[in-house]
Write a protein that holds these residues in place. Structure first.
Motif, short mmCIF file in Angstrom:
data_model
loop_
_atom_site.label_atom_id
_atom_site.label_comp_id
_atom_site.label_asym_id
_atom_site.label_seq_id
_atom_site.Cartn_x
_atom_site.Cartn_y
_atom_site.Cartn_z
N GLN A 371 0.82 -1.21 0.00
CA GLN A 371 0.00 0.00 0.00
C GLN A 371 0.86 1.26 0.00
N GLY A 372 1.92 1.26 0.81
CA GLY A 372 2.79 2.43 0.87
C GLY A 372 3.44 2.74 -0.46
N TYR A 373 3.95 1.71 -1.13
CA TYR A 373 4.56 1.94 -2.43
C TYR A 373 3.54 2.38 -3.47
N ALA A 374 2.35 1.81 -3.40
CA ALA A 374 1.30 2.23 -4.34
C ALA A 374 0.98 3.70 -4.18
N GLU A 375 0.85 4.16 -2.92
CA GLU A 375 0.54 5.56 -2.66
C GLU A 375 1.67 6.46 -3.15
N LEU A 376 2.91 6.03 -2.91
CA LEU A 376 4.08 6.82 -3.34
C LEU A 376 4.11 6.97 -4.86
N ILE A 377 3.97 5.86 -5.58
CA ILE A 377 4.02 5.89 -7.04
C ILE A 377 2.90 6.76 -7.59
N GLU A 378 1.70 6.56 -7.12
CA GLU A 378 0.56 7.28 -7.67
C GLU A 378 0.64 8.77 -7.38
N ALA A 379 1.10 9.14 -6.18
CA ALA A 379 1.23 10.56 -5.86
C ALA A 379 2.28 11.22 -6.75
N ASN A 380 3.42 10.54 -6.98
CA ASN A 380 4.46 11.12 -7.82
C ASN A 380 4.02 11.22 -9.28
N TYR A 381 3.32 10.23 -9.78
CA TYR A 381 2.85 10.28 -11.16
C TYR A 381 1.80 11.38 -11.32
N ASP A 382 0.97 11.56 -10.30
CA ASP A 382 -0.02 12.63 -10.34
C ASP A 382 0.66 14.01 -10.31
N ARG A 383 1.74 14.13 -9.56
CA ARG A 383 2.47 15.40 -9.53
C ARG A 383 3.02 15.75 -10.90
N ALA A 384 3.50 14.74 -11.62
CA ALA A 384 4.02 14.99 -12.96
C ALA A 384 2.91 15.50 -13.87
N ARG A 385 1.73 14.95 -13.73
CA ARG A 385 0.61 15.40 -14.55
C ARG A 385 0.17 16.82 -14.17
N LEU A 386 0.28 17.15 -12.89
CA LEU A 386 -0.01 18.51 -12.46
C LEU A 386 1.02 19.48 -13.06
N MET A 387 2.29 19.14 -12.98
CA MET A 387 3.32 20.02 -13.52
C MET A 387 3.17 20.16 -15.02
#
Length: 507
Positions: A371-387
């Motif tokens: 779960q922790g790794y899933a949250e980390l990956i998804e948050a970082n990928y979402d940040r890239a889409r925001l940027m």
């Protein structure tokens, strides 16, 4: 200090001073000691050892002058490279790893940690290849088998994969290729393959010129037409293809080659299929994004790199093998240590001595969990889409590729070129402008992105200088992304005036 003092238990004041130094460092940025090559060289220019050892106090004073000049990787405005900030537990765990000083090359020099390393590799193997419980029960601790090997990084993992591919094809005798009627050997992959493959072919005696870097499509993936043409050429010229390399997370764009199709072609042509997932492999932790890596489970070998998205220290690479007996192709022995009848992982590794970095992976797996790794990956990928959205909506920037993972390539556009068609001459101006901008931002030290030079299909074959952002730090928030872009606009205005004069380049 005397030898007996150096081996005595550490003074608690020393540990406290180190913690204070780290605390100060982690709450600052590169502007505390701006990068100046000549100044840095002058500050560290002593080639003589001290005649007698320093006191701990004097050594701490030296450290206090050196550490501020290190790169502030943990700063949320540092978005330049693929090195992660580390979770807090790593500091104490590193004391254990270093002071135990285990060498997993041989069971006698690591004992139970040899089995821990195999268990960690089995967890990663299951992540990629998804075999059943019976497979892992039989293979995890089998004697003449290895689900993979630990390496000092992704480069050694990729080199090991080429070593395996060559030995599967012709053993360690390159002349066997010529005896089979071939005139040479190559590996095939996209132009975005990591440069470690050039090193590997050099080391195998085949030469970097036999790394064939093929064209990519508009999504920066290996062009299948170019691949089929290269395979046809190899047949016509009697050249053996040792390996087909698929990239799962290119270092410039985060792009992913069409892995299922590459796997089918490799099977058809009976070629070793290797996937370099040093960056992108942990995408498999995310239920939302794991489909991006469909087909990776068909690879003969896969590279992972722990210091990237697994958030463990540098020096933690892995090569995973679909078939557990594959590593026997590179098995080596030594009578004083790695004997034929041994259980030792050192039989299969390019490196003879290495630290027990599997402990870092074990800690991360246990403390993050799926779960922790899933949250980390998804948050970082979402940040890239925001940027990417912020860049796309601002005429001061040009997004050069849509985000696939959490890497972005883009350009800053000087005022006189905004909204105008960008021909070859304009792109030359943009190249000079973005080089100067990236250097100025690095020198100022408040924020940072790296840069690369690549062709982009919509601009033809002209090499372009691109800014490159890596959204890896879990502390990054929207305001940090905005600060990076605001710094670039502010510095860009100054640089445009310097480069293009009062007319801003219009005249």
């Amino acid at each position: 200090m005397t030898l007996s003092e150096l081996f005595a238990p550490t003074d608690p004041a020393f540990s406290e001073a180190m913690s204070t130094l780290l605390e100060i460092f982690h709450h600052s940025d590169d502007s505390q000691a701006p990068y100046q090559h000549q100044l840095f060289a002058q500050r560290l220019n002593q080639s003589h050892l001290p005649p007698v050892g320093l006191t701990l106090e004097n050594y701490l004073a030296r450290l206090a002058t050196v550490i501020p000049g290190s790169s502030h990787l943990a700063s949320p405005c540092y978005m330049g490279h693929m090195t992660a900030p580390l979770p807090a537990f790593t500091a104490e765990l590193s004391r254990l790893v270093v002071m135990l000083n285990q060498n997993p090359m041989k069971m006698e020099s690591s004992r139970l940690l040899s089995f821990l390393e195999r268990e960690v590799l089995a967890k990663l193997h299951r992540l990629i290849y998804r075999a059943d419980d019976l497979f892992y029960d039989q293979q995890m601790h089998a004697k003449d088998a290895a689900l993979g090997v630990m390496t000092s990084g992704g480069t050694i993992a990729n080199v090991t994969a080429l070593w395996l591919a060559r030995n599967r094809t012709c053993g360690d005798n390159l002349f066997a290729l010529y005896e089979q009627g071939y005139r040479g050997a190559v590996i095939l992959g996209s132009r975005l393959m990591h440069y470690s493959f050039d090193k590997g072919m050099d080391l195998l005696g085949l030469g970097a010129h036999n790394v064939w870097r093929l064209a990519t499509d508009e999504q920066n993936r290996l062009c299948l037409t170019a691949l089929e043409q290269a395979l046809l050429r190899c047949k016509e010229e009697k050249i053996r293809v040792l390996a087909l390399v698929g990239v799962a997370g290119s270092t410039d764009f985060g792009s992913i080659d069409p892995l299922p199709t590459l796997a089918a072609i490799a099977k058809r042509e009976q070629i070793h299929f290797h996937v370099d997932a040093a960056w992108g492999g942990p995408t498999l932790f995310s239920p939302r994004y794991q489909s991006l890596l469909e087909g990776i489970e068909l690879a003969d070998t896969v590279t992972l790199d722990g210091h990237k998205q697994l958030l463990v220290p540098l020096g933690t690479g892995m090569l995973l093998c679909r078939q557990p007996d594959l590593m026997m192709a590179v098995k080596r022995e030594a009578p004083y240590a790695i004997r034929a009848t041994s259980f030792d992982q050192g039989r299969f590794t390019l490196e003879g001595t290495r630290p027990a970095n599997a402990l870092y992976l074990d800690a991360a797996f246990q403390l993050f969990g799926l779960q922790g790794y899933a949250e980390l990956i998804e948050a970082n990928y979402d940040r890239a889409r925001l940027m990417a959205a912020l860049i796309r909506d601002d005429p001061a920037f040009e997004l050069m590729s849509e985000p696939v993972m959490n890497l972005l390539s883009y350009r800053c556009i000087p005022p006189h070129l905004r909204g105008k068609p960008l021909d070859e001459a304009a792109n030359e101006q943009l190249n000079a402008f973005n080089v100067a901008l990236q250097k100025a931002q690095r020198a100022e030290g408040h924020s940072f992105v790296s840069r690369t030079q690549r062709t982009v299909l919509r601009y033809g074959d002209q090499p372009l200088t691109l800014l490159r952002a890596v959204l890896l730090n879990p502390h990054i928030r929207e305001q940090h992304i905005q600060q990076v872009l605001a710094d670039q606009q502010r510095l860009g205005s100054q640089i445009a005036s310097q480069l293009f004069g009062g007319s801003n380049g219009d005249g």
